[in-house]
Design a protein around this motif. Sequence first.
Motif, mmCIF file in Angstrom:
data_model
loop_
_atom_site.group_PDB
_atom_site.id
_atom_site.type_symbol
_atom_site.label_atom_id
_atom_site.label_comp_id
_atom_site.label_asym_id
_atom_site.label_seq_id
_atom_site.Cartn_x
_atom_site.Cartn_y
_atom_site.Cartn_z
ATOM 1 N N ALA A 41 2.952 -10.289 7.571
ATOM 2 C CA ALA A 41 2.655 -9.527 6.356
ATOM 3 C C ALA A 41 1.472 -10.137 5.615
ATOM 4 O O ALA A 41 0.571 -9.425 5.157
ATOM 5 N N ILE A 42 1.445 -11.460 5.503
ATOM 6 C CA ILE A 42 0.338 -12.143 4.842
ATOM 7 C C ILE A 42 -0.964 -11.894 5.603
ATOM 8 O O ILE A 42 -1.996 -11.589 5.014
ATOM 9 N N GLY A 43 -0.902 -11.988 6.927
ATOM 10 C CA GLY A 43 -2.081 -11.742 7.746
ATOM 11 C C GLY A 43 -2.611 -10.326 7.606
ATOM 12 O O GLY A 43 -3.821 -10.087 7.704
ATOM 13 N N LEU A 44 -1.717 -9.374 7.356
ATOM 14 C CA LEU A 44 -2.103 -7.970 7.205
ATOM 15 C C LEU A 44 -2.377 -7.586 5.748
ATOM 16 O O LEU A 44 -2.864 -6.492 5.477
ATOM 17 N N GLY A 45 -2.008 -8.473 4.814
ATOM 18 C CA GLY A 45 -2.219 -8.179 3.400
ATOM 19 C C GLY A 45 -1.271 -7.132 2.851
ATOM 20 O O GLY A 45 -1.648 -6.303 2.029
ATOM 21 N N VAL A 46 -0.014 -7.159 3.325
ATOM 22 C CA VAL A 46 1.001 -6.198 2.870
ATOM 23 C C VAL A 46 2.264 -6.948 2.485
ATOM 24 O O VAL A 46 2.416 -8.131 2.781
ATOM 25 N N ALA A 47 3.193 -6.242 1.855
ATOM 26 C CA ALA A 47 4.506 -6.815 1.574
ATOM 27 C C ALA A 47 5.330 -6.818 2.854
ATOM 28 O O ALA A 47 5.169 -5.943 3.709
ATOM 29 N N LEU A 48 6.222 -7.790 2.980
ATOM 30 C CA LEU A 48 7.121 -7.851 4.127
ATOM 31 C C LEU A 48 7.878 -6.528 4.276
ATOM 32 O O LEU A 48 8.146 -6.065 5.377
ATOM 33 N N ALA A 49 8.172 -5.889 3.150
ATOM 34 C CA ALA A 49 8.913 -4.617 3.152
ATOM 35 C C ALA A 49 8.184 -3.519 3.919
ATOM 36 O O ALA A 49 8.812 -2.554 4.375
ATOM 37 N N SER A 50 6.859 -3.657 4.111
ATOM 38 C CA SER A 50 6.082 -2.636 4.817
ATOM 39 C C SER A 50 6.540 -2.430 6.255
ATOM 40 O O SER A 50 6.359 -1.363 6.819
ATOM 41 N N PHE A 51 7.133 -3.467 6.857
ATOM 42 C CA PHE A 51 7.588 -3.345 8.247
ATOM 43 C C PHE A 51 8.803 -2.435 8.385
ATOM 44 O O PHE A 51 9.165 -2.045 9.483
ATOM 45 N N PHE A 52 9.453 -2.128 7.261
ATOM 46 C CA PHE A 52 10.665 -1.321 7.309
ATOM 47 C C PHE A 52 10.435 0.100 6.821
ATOM 48 O O PHE A 52 11.377 0.865 6.692
ATOM 49 N N ASP A 53 9.167 0.459 6.550
ATOM 50 C CA ASP A 53 8.856 1.817 6.116
ATOM 51 C C ASP A 53 9.238 2.800 7.206
ATOM 52 O O ASP A 53 9.185 2.481 8.398
ATOM 53 N N ASP A 54 9.576 4.003 6.784
ATOM 54 C CA ASP A 54 10.034 5.033 7.706
ATOM 55 C C ASP A 54 8.868 5.632 8.470
ATOM 56 O O ASP A 54 7.837 5.935 7.901
ATOM 57 N N GLY A 55 9.068 5.810 9.759
ATOM 58 C CA GLY A 55 8.078 6.479 10.595
ATOM 59 C C GLY A 55 8.405 7.959 10.696
ATOM 60 O O GLY A 55 8.838 8.429 11.729
ATOM 61 N N THR A 56 8.211 8.716 9.591
ATOM 62 C CA THR A 56 8.513 10.141 9.576
ATOM 63 C C THR A 56 7.448 10.894 10.350
ATOM 64 O O THR A 56 6.250 10.652 10.157
ATOM 65 N N PRO A 57 7.840 11.829 11.252
ATOM 66 C CA PRO A 57 6.842 12.603 11.997
ATOM 67 C C PRO A 57 5.885 13.329 11.051
ATOM 68 O O PRO A 57 6.293 13.802 9.984
ATOM 69 N N ALA A 58 4.614 13.414 11.434
ATOM 70 C CA ALA A 58 3.591 14.019 10.581
ATOM 71 C C ALA A 58 3.850 15.497 10.330
ATOM 72 O O ALA A 58 3.321 16.069 9.389
ATOM 73 N N THR A 59 4.641 16.151 11.186
ATOM 74 C CA THR A 59 4.916 17.580 11.027
ATOM 75 C C THR A 59 5.875 17.861 9.872
ATOM 76 O O THR A 59 5.992 18.987 9.428
ATOM 77 N N GLU A 60 6.574 16.840 9.399
ATOM 78 C CA GLU A 60 7.530 17.018 8.309
ATOM 79 C C GLU A 60 7.097 16.196 7.096
ATOM 80 O O GLU A 60 6.706 15.047 7.235
ATOM 81 N N PRO A 61 7.195 16.791 5.884
ATOM 82 C CA PRO A 61 6.900 15.974 4.699
ATOM 83 C C PRO A 61 7.986 14.925 4.503
ATOM 84 O O PRO A 61 9.163 15.198 4.746
ATOM 85 N N PRO A 62 7.622 13.691 4.090
ATOM 86 C CA PRO A 62 8.632 12.655 3.895
ATOM 87 C C PRO A 62 9.605 13.050 2.787
ATOM 88 O O PRO A 62 9.196 13.566 1.748
ATOM 89 N N SER A 63 10.869 12.817 3.010
ATOM 90 C CA SER A 63 11.915 13.227 2.081
ATOM 91 C C SER A 63 12.006 12.298 0.867
ATOM 92 O O SER A 63 11.917 11.083 1.008
ATOM 93 N N PRO A 64 12.244 12.885 -0.326
ATOM 94 C CA PRO A 64 12.472 12.058 -1.507
ATOM 95 C C PRO A 64 13.930 11.625 -1.631
ATOM 96 O O PRO A 64 14.329 11.043 -2.630
ATOM 97 N N PHE A 65 14.733 11.904 -0.595
ATOM 98 C CA PHE A 65 16.173 11.626 -0.635
ATOM 99 C C PHE A 65 16.590 10.937 0.661
ATOM 100 O O PHE A 65 16.105 11.271 1.738
ATOM 101 N N ILE A 66 17.499 9.961 0.538
ATOM 102 C CA ILE A 66 18.059 9.327 1.739
ATOM 103 C C ILE A 66 19.533 9.015 1.483
ATOM 104 O O ILE A 66 19.894 8.482 0.430
ATOM 105 N N ARG A 67 20.374 9.380 2.428
ATOM 106 C CA ARG A 67 21.800 9.106 2.307
ATOM 107 C C ARG A 67 22.080 7.653 2.660
ATOM 108 O O ARG A 67 21.347 7.034 3.430
ATOM 109 N N ALA A 68 23.154 7.115 2.110
ATOM 110 C CA ALA A 68 23.514 5.708 2.334
ATOM 111 C C ALA A 68 23.607 5.396 3.822
ATOM 112 O O ALA A 68 23.149 4.346 4.283
#
Length: 196
Positions: free
Chosen positions: A55-82
């Motif tokens: 993360a430091i080498g890339l200049g991002v937060a460690l949390a960036s590795f856990f971002d969702d890989g949502t397909p480009a054909t669908e808009p990312p959802s503002p909601f997520i179930r537990a």
Amino acid sequence: MDIHTRIAQRLRELRDARGYSLEALAERSGVSRSNISLIERGQSSPTAAVLDKLAIGLGVALASFFDDGTPATEPPSPFIRAGDQPLWQDPASGYVRRRLSPPAPSPLQLVEVVFPAGQRVALDSAVHDADIHQQVWLIEGAMELTVGASTWQLQAGDCLAMRLSQPIVFHNPTRQDARYLVALATLPFQPTRRTP
């Protein structure tokens, strides 16, 4: 998508977005080229300390590795179930990280962590290319956080704010697990300009 596949995919995406070769990221992060390659192929489960270096080498937060890989054909959802919130366990310390935030883009991310009794994790957390702020709110148990040269003893209900610009050590000195919420706010990545 399995969490290890997500980490592998995000690492490749972040590296490609910055135009870094494996060698360049290895030099910037201090993680070997072969280890980065194994992680990107999903053949290695990186520890929190290794992800922090990347993360430091890339200049991002460690949390960036856990971002969702949502397909480009669908808009990312503002909601997520537990039940859909991705979990990751650090192979070294056993701490469990749950990303609470939905996939929709936001400058704020929420993460829940269960930190095992007696464990310690030291992170460099010196992200020089991004302005990242974090708050830790302890829900259950006790934690000792060392931020740079300052050490803080947190009990249930306590909250600590910090900027991710110096080393941080998370330590649970007790015999019971601790549970806490992490709130991260990140300004967009801006590559460092180099003058000739």
